[in-house]
Design an enzyme around this catalytic site. Structure first.
Site, short mmCIF file in Angstrom:
data_model
loop_
_atom_site.label_atom_id
_atom_site.label_comp_id
_atom_site.label_asym_id
_atom_site.label_seq_id
_atom_site.Cartn_x
_atom_site.Cartn_y
_atom_site.Cartn_z
N LEU A 199 -2.82 2.59 -3.61
CA LEU A 199 -2.67 2.24 -5.02
C LEU A 199 -3.14 0.81 -5.31
O LEU A 199 -2.92 -0.11 -4.53
CB LEU A 199 -1.19 2.39 -5.42
CG LEU A 199 -0.59 3.78 -5.21
CD1 LEU A 199 0.87 3.81 -5.71
CD2 LEU A 199 -1.40 4.86 -5.91
N HIS A 210 -4.13 2.29 -10.77
CA HIS A 210 -3.04 3.28 -10.68
C HIS A 210 -1.78 2.75 -11.38
O HIS A 210 -1.09 3.49 -12.08
CB HIS A 210 -2.70 3.56 -9.21
CG HIS A 210 -3.81 4.15 -8.40
ND1 HIS A 210 -4.43 3.45 -7.39
CD2 HIS A 210 -4.41 5.36 -8.43
CE1 HIS A 210 -5.35 4.21 -6.82
NE2 HIS A 210 -5.37 5.37 -7.44
N GLN A 229 -10.89 18.48 -1.81
CA GLN A 229 -11.88 17.86 -2.68
C GLN A 229 -12.86 16.97 -1.90
O GLN A 229 -13.71 16.31 -2.50
CB GLN A 229 -11.22 17.09 -3.83
CG GLN A 229 -10.49 15.83 -3.42
CD GLN A 229 -9.60 15.31 -4.54
OE1 GLN A 229 -8.64 15.95 -4.95
NE2 GLN A 229 -9.94 14.14 -5.06
N GLY A 235 -7.09 8.58 -15.16
CA GLY A 235 -7.91 7.42 -15.50
C GLY A 235 -9.26 7.82 -16.07
O GLY A 235 -9.89 8.77 -15.60
#
Ligand code: AMP
Length: 278
Positions: free
Chosen positions: A32, A36, A60, A147
């Site tokens: 983080l 974040h 992913q 984000g």
């Protein structure tokens, strides 16, 4: 509170719901940084209870990518989330997210096939949509914050949540940058000192093209000028594109807006992505 099993998560979330709390989810892969943290703060402003998930999602990453070496900073992450007064850290293990026999994947189209990240990371949005679909089903939040840094991902997740009637509102939150303009990213730690010095050129190039577009420069010339700055700085350019910010469709006239410039480029082995509004 750190929660590691689905029954414990359900009990905690059911307790919040009985108190009629508005619940927000902030999905992360840990490592983080202030980007974040800004999402957690945005969630705190809008919700009664904030759940932050930390899960480095293997589906992913392509086999050639950095799943094994992705930065993992668990203790520092927990300290940051305690300081921000997050209510729950949801930290499932790989076997909880993908138990033996797991055989389902969400297939994404629309914004996921816009020809941006999907051209270079064809595995990526299927993995993201699948894990985010699971996180939404596990937590059942009222809303989730993502984000704008990962702009195509934001559009893909919003589309997926709407298409599957998941009842989760997806909210975008602005990109947090270093003082020199580099968008914060967990992967910035991969940059050598020299690469770190060059990295802000990506943002500078996008701002340059945006300024030219606003001044009335023809689209092709304005975008070529930005791409040239990126290449001259030593990046290998994956894409540098002007798109409609809602649909991500290519645009041929400035009237096709709202406009967004989206870019991805590699410095050595580190791949940076960024985007700005025009
Ligand atoms: P990640 O842990 O990289 O998967 O990112 C988790 C969430 O944080 C995603 O919604 C990202 O878009 C968001 N995020 C990452 N970097 C930034 C940043 N610099 N500013 C704002 N949000 C960010």
């Amino acid at each position: 509170m750190i929660v590691r099993t689905i029954p414990a998560l359900r009990r905690a979330v059911d307790g919040f719901r009985r108190k009629r709390a508005i619940i927000a989810l902030v999905p992360t892969m840990g490592a983080l940084h202030d980007g974040h943290v800004s999402l957690v703060q945005a969630a705190k402003r809008r919700a009664d209870k904030v759940i932050v998930s930390i899960f480095v999602n293997p589906t992913q990453f392509a086999p050639t990518e950095d799943f094994g070496s992705y930065p993992r900073t668990w203790r520092a992450d927990v300290a940051k989330l305690v300081a921000e007064k997050a209510d729950i850290i949801w930290h499932p293990g790989g076997k909880i997210m993908y138990p033996d026999g797991f055989a389902t994947r969400i297939v994404t189209e629309g914004p996921a096939t816009a020809g941006l990240e999907d051209r270079f990371r064809p595995h990526f949005f299927g993995g993201v949509a699948t894990v985010v679909g699971k996180l939404f089903a596990q937590v059942r939040p009222d809303f989730a914050i993502f984000g704008e840094k990962d702009f195509q991902q934001l559009r893909v997740v919003a589309r997926m949540a709407a298409d599957l009637d998941l009842g989760v509102k997806v909210i975008g939150s602005k990109t947090i940058r270093e003082r020199d303009g580099l968008a914060m990213s967990s992967r910035n730690v991969y940059l050598s000192a020299e690469e770190r010095r060059v990295a802000p050129e990506l943002h500078r190039a996008m701002k340059g093209s945006a300024k030219l577009l606003r001044a009335g420069t023809e689209i092709g010339a304005a975008m070529a000028a930005g791409a040239e700055i990126i290449k001259a700085a030593g990046f290998a350019l994956d894409y540098f594109e002007l798109r409609n910010a809602e649909t991500l469709a290519p645009i041929t006239s400035l009237k096709d807006g709202p406009l967004r410039i989206l870019a991805a480029a590699r410095l050595g082995t580190t791949r940076l992505i960024d985007n700005i509004a025009v």
